[in-house]
Design a protein around this motif. Structure first.
Motif, PDB file in Angstrom:
ATOM      1  N   VAL A 146      15.619 -18.692 -25.659  1.00 22.82           N
ATOM      2  CA  VAL A 146      16.215 -19.165 -24.402  1.00 22.82           C
ATOM      3  C   VAL A 146      17.718 -19.452 -24.528  1.00 22.82           C
ATOM      4  CG1 VAL A 146      15.357 -21.510 -24.803  1.00 22.82           C
ATOM      5  CG2 VAL A 146      16.015 -20.832 -22.511  1.00 22.82           C
ATOM      6  N   ARG A 147      18.134 -20.054 -25.637  1.00 20.61           N
ATOM      7  CA  ARG A 147      19.566 -20.379 -25.766  1.00 20.61           C
ATOM      8  C   ARG A 147      20.432 -19.127 -25.840  1.00 20.61           C
ATOM      9  NH1 ARG A 147      19.525 -25.769 -29.627  1.00 20.61           N
ATOM     10  NH2 ARG A 147      18.523 -27.050 -28.018  1.00 20.61           N
ATOM     11  N   PHE A 215      31.389 -22.203 -26.012  1.00 22.93           N
ATOM     12  CA  PHE A 215      31.193 -21.521 -24.723  1.00 22.93           C
ATOM     13  C   PHE A 215      32.528 -21.059 -24.141  1.00 22.93           C
ATOM     14  CE2 PHE A 215      30.957 -21.746 -20.032  1.00 22.93           C
ATOM     15  CZ  PHE A 215      30.197 -20.600 -19.862  1.00 22.93           C
TER      16      PHE A 215
ATOM     17  N   SER B  93      29.532 -26.240 -20.881  1.00 23.26           N
ATOM     18  CA  SER B  93      28.618 -25.325 -21.552  1.00 23.26           C
ATOM     19  C   SER B  93      27.361 -25.160 -20.708  1.00 23.26           C
ATOM     20  CB  SER B  93      28.219 -25.870 -22.927  1.00 23.26           C
ATOM     21  OG  SER B  93      27.112 -25.144 -23.425  1.00 23.26           O
ATOM     22  N   PRO B  94      26.828 -23.939 -20.627  1.00 27.82           N
ATOM     23  CA  PRO B  94      25.557 -23.769 -19.894  1.00 27.82           C
ATOM     24  C   PRO B  94      24.392 -24.433 -20.628  1.00 27.82           C
ATOM     25  CG  PRO B  94      26.194 -21.697 -20.926  1.00 27.82           C
ATOM     26  CD  PRO B  94      27.319 -22.666 -21.162  1.00 27.82           C
ATOM     27  N   LEU B  95      24.627 -24.889 -21.872  1.00 28.92           N
ATOM     28  CA  LEU B  95      23.564 -25.564 -22.621  1.00 28.92           C
ATOM     29  C   LEU B  95      23.689 -27.083 -22.530  1.00 28.92           C
ATOM     30  CD1 LEU B  95      23.471 -23.359 -25.859  1.00 28.92           C
ATOM     31  CD2 LEU B  95      22.213 -23.067 -23.722  1.00 28.92           C
ATOM     32  N   ILE B  96      24.677 -27.553 -21.752  1.00 31.80           N
ATOM     33  CA  ILE B  96      24.867 -29.003 -21.569  1.00 31.80           C
ATOM     34  C   ILE B  96      24.889 -29.293 -20.069  1.00 31.80           C
ATOM     35  CG2 ILE B  96      26.392 -30.979 -21.983  1.00 31.80           C
ATOM     36  CD1 ILE B  96      27.581 -29.392 -24.364  1.00 31.80           C
ATOM     37  N   TRP B  97      24.002 -30.149 -19.621  1.00 35.49           N
ATOM     38  CA  TRP B  97      23.998 -30.545 -18.211  1.00 35.49           C
ATOM     39  C   TRP B  97      24.483 -31.977 -18.095  1.00 35.49           C
ATOM     40  CZ3 TRP B  97      18.470 -28.744 -16.295  1.00 35.49           C
ATOM     41  CH2 TRP B  97      18.432 -27.333 -16.296  1.00 35.49           C
ATOM     42  N   SER B 127      14.402 -25.791 -20.801  1.00 32.46           N
ATOM     43  CA  SER B 127      15.537 -25.012 -20.307  1.00 32.46           C
ATOM     44  C   SER B 127      16.492 -24.597 -21.422  1.00 32.46           C
ATOM     45  CB  SER B 127      16.299 -25.819 -19.257  1.00 32.46           C
ATOM     46  OG  SER B 127      15.417 -26.256 -18.242  1.00 32.46           O
ATOM     47  N   GLY B 128      16.135 -24.886 -22.676  1.00 31.36           N
ATOM     48  CA  GLY B 128      16.951 -24.438 -23.800  1.00 31.36           C
ATOM     49  C   GLY B 128      18.248 -25.206 -23.971  1.00 31.36           C
ATOM     50  N   LEU B 129      18.330 -26.418 -23.427  1.00 34.00           N
ATOM     51  CA  LEU B 129      19.580 -27.173 -23.496  1.00 34.00           C
ATOM     52  C   LEU B 129      19.751 -27.847 -24.847  1.00 34.00           C
ATOM     53  CD1 LEU B 129      19.483 -28.953 -20.024  1.00 34.00           C
ATOM     54  CD2 LEU B 129      20.259 -26.642 -20.593  1.00 34.00           C
ATOM     55  N   THR B 130      21.004 -28.092 -25.218  1.00 35.54           N
ATOM     56  CA  THR B 130      21.255 -28.862 -26.432  1.00 35.54           C
ATOM     57  C   THR B 130      21.417 -30.346 -26.094  1.00 35.54           C
ATOM     58  OG1 THR B 130      23.649 -28.555 -26.248  1.00 35.54           O
ATOM     59  CG2 THR B 130      22.440 -26.922 -27.549  1.00 35.54           C
ATOM     60  N   ASP B 131      22.127 -30.637 -24.983  1.00 42.11           N
ATOM     61  CA  ASP B 131      22.455 -32.026 -24.675  1.00 42.11           C
ATOM     62  C   ASP B 131      22.605 -32.268 -23.173  1.00 42.11           C
ATOM     63  OD1 ASP B 131      23.414 -33.218 -27.479  1.00 42.11           O
ATOM     64  OD2 ASP B 131      24.163 -31.164 -27.289  1.00 42.11           O
ATOM     65  N   THR B 152      24.326 -41.334 -27.328  1.00 37.10           N
ATOM     66  CA  THR B 152      25.481 -41.582 -28.192  1.00 37.10           C
ATOM     67  C   THR B 152      26.649 -41.878 -27.264  1.00 37.10           C
ATOM     68  OG1 THR B 152      24.666 -40.009 -29.816  1.00 37.10           O
ATOM     69  CG2 THR B 152      27.000 -40.557 -29.928  1.00 37.10           C
ATOM     70  N   LEU B 164      26.010 -39.187 -24.614  1.00 37.51           N
ATOM     71  CA  LEU B 164      25.309 -37.916 -24.840  1.00 37.51           C
ATOM     72  C   LEU B 164      23.862 -38.167 -25.216  1.00 37.51           C
ATOM     73  CD1 LEU B 164      28.013 -36.379 -27.204  1.00 37.51           C
ATOM     74  CD2 LEU B 164      27.676 -35.802 -24.781  1.00 37.51           C
ATOM     75  N   TRP B 165      22.970 -37.426 -24.590  1.00 37.78           N
ATOM     76  CA  TRP B 165      21.574 -37.431 -25.006  1.00 37.78           C
ATOM     77  C   TRP B 165      21.269 -36.079 -25.628  1.00 37.78           C
ATOM     78  CZ3 TRP B 165      22.723 -40.439 -20.723  1.00 37.78           C
ATOM     79  CH2 TRP B 165      22.121 -41.700 -20.651  1.00 37.78           C
ATOM     80  N   ALA B 166      20.708 -36.091 -26.837  1.00 33.96           N
ATOM     81  CA  ALA B 166      20.322 -34.832 -27.470  1.00 33.96           C
ATOM     82  C   ALA B 166      18.925 -34.440 -26.993  1.00 33.96           C
ATOM     83  CB  ALA B 166      20.329 -34.994 -28.987  1.00 33.96           C
ATOM     84  N   PHE B 167      18.771 -33.197 -26.572  1.00 37.50           N
ATOM     85  CA  PHE B 167      17.434 -32.707 -26.215  1.00 37.50           C
ATOM     86  C   PHE B 167      16.744 -32.274 -27.507  1.00 37.50           C
ATOM     87  CE2 PHE B 167      19.508 -32.077 -22.020  1.00 37.50           C
ATOM     88  CZ  PHE B 167      18.626 -32.851 -21.276  1.00 37.50           C
TER      89      PHE B 167
END
Lengths: 237, 186
Positions: A146-147, A215, B93-97, B127-131, B152, B164-167
């Motif tokens: 997914v990532r 990114f 980043s699309p991996l950070i909401w 959703s594949g997010l990091t944070d 954090t 920051l919250w880590a997923f």
């Protein structure tokens, strides 16, 4: 796969037109190991733009019958930003069930996973992979990738906007001072722990700065991001 | 029950959603005294509600019990518009909401906070997010810590924190236990 994706991004960077983008999308099909890869963009004026691996026959039919109107993937993703497995969309309508059967008959695949992308000025795009794996295999596949799918989706969209509007319209996002600090220390060979300590921030915060920088630089990983930032003169070491 | 609502889902859950906006008014203007806008219907909304957010809502006994709002950092966000001085520049980043407007209904049973955080964690993992990068009332940090998914802290100003919250899946079991254990005694 990471090495192949890095090379893919280099090739993508060199694409100058829709043919180049389509060639890149075909390469992605092999790299991701799926039946199909589809990039589909709709701008605020309703103009459509696509680079995909579906058969020409299916694409013609889809356009001729204006299937975007009833396609649950397009309709379901238009107002969301989280990636979605096709199974979570609403296929219960009669038109939708018939559409799905027809899509499968044209080799689209029974499984799909789509990443919605929201661009500037109301631009909207979808990046999709589709396949015929079993439900179980597909769930494992999408979880594992997914990532990469999300990042690649956004990089392909960035390139498509560049082709459509010219590079000036989509300037590379500037790195923030904190992101430059983080990448500089990593480039100098500091470990993440050492880099975080010398910036007086937590490793978690450092990781987020690197993620954001990655990114903005269009990179697949930290090493790649550092290389890109160095070669574009953003880091002074 | 946890709802993930965005776009066309909102009109289908109009009552639940308007309860959320009313509870937000009670919490942010009433209890916390934040400078927020409340409309004639008693609902608190801001410009980020017009950006097509995804709401995670915990419904309990047919009512809004707790909720939060997510937006992608690739678009317009409160953190990047108003707190860039704390984050050292825009986080994109699309991996950070972005996660904002964490809200509890005035009479919410205790377990819903853990249930809501669990719902948010699951959303991020799926959703594949990091944070998530969040804006929150500093007093809530103790609550997040006690529930086992602490942010954090990046910085704070006037009692409002950015963190920051880590997923990370390892937070899941603890949240799940608290979401259930407290439910039985609530």
């Amino acid at each position: 796969m990471q090495g192949r994706l890095e090379r893919f991004l280099q090739d993508l960077g060199a694409a100058r037109d829709l043919d180049g983008l389509t060639a890149a999308v075909r390469t992605l099909r092999d790299i991701f190991g799926v039946d199909h890869v589809v990039y589909h963009s709709v701008n605020a004026a309703g103009g459509q733009y696509a680079a995909l691996t579906y058969s020409d026959e299916w694409v013609r039919r889809y356009i001729d019958l204006d299937y975007a109107r009833i396609d649950p993937v397009v309709q379901g993703c238009f107002k969301r930003f989280n990636p979605v497995d096709w199974k979570r969309l609403d296929w219960s309508g009669k038109a939708q069930r018939a559409f799905l059967a027809e899509a499968i008959a044209h080799g689209v695949g029974r499984q799909g996973f789509s990443v919605p992308i929201r661009g500037p000025n109301g631009q909207f795009a979808l990046f999709t992979v589709s396949d015929n794996r079993s439900d179980e295999d597909w769930a494992a596949y999408t979880e594992a990738h997914v990532r990469d799918l999300i990042l690649v989706a956004h990089y392909v969209n960035q390139k498509a906007l560049e082709i459509e509007r010219g590079t000036d319209a989509v300037a590379m996002r500037a790195l923030s001072p904190r992101e430059i600090d983080a990448l500089t220390l990593i480039a100098m060979g500091y470990s993440r722990g050492q880099a975080a300590e010398s910036l007086s921030i937590s490793e978690h915060t450092l990781r987020v700065y690197i993620e954001s920088a990655r990114f903005k630089l269009g990179a697949m990983n930290t090493t790649h991001a550092v290389a890109r930032a160095m070669s574009s003169g953003m880091l002074v070491i | 029950m946890i709802h993930y609502l965005s776009g066309d889902d909102l009109p289908c859950h109009a009552d639940l959603v308007s309860q959320m906006f009313r509870d937000r008014a009670t919490q942010f203007r009433g209890r916390l005294g934040w400078d927020v806008t409340v409309d004639a219907a008693g609902q608190e909304r801001d410009v980020y509600d017009d950006e097509g957010p995804l709401y995670v809502i915990c419904e309990d006994a047919g009512h809004h019990a707790a909720s939060m709002r997510f937006l992608p950092t690739t678009g317009r966000t409160m953190v990047n518009d108003h707190f860039a001085d704390l984050t050292g520049g825009p986080v994109v980043s699309p991996l950070i909401w972005e996660c904002t407007r964490f809200c509890l209904a005035p009479d919410a049973p205790r377990h819903v906070t853990a249930a809501l955080l669990l719902g948010a964690l699951d959303l991020g993992l799926r959703s594949g997010l990091t944070d998530a990068v969040g804006v929150f009332d500093m007093a809530m940090i103790r609550v997040y810590r006690r529930l086992g998914w602490p942010p954090t802290l990046i910085g704070e100003r006037g009692g409002i924190g950015v963190g920051l919250w880590a997923f990370d899946g390892r937070f899941r079991a603890g949240l799940e236990r608290r979401a259930k254990a407290n439910c039985a005694t609530a």
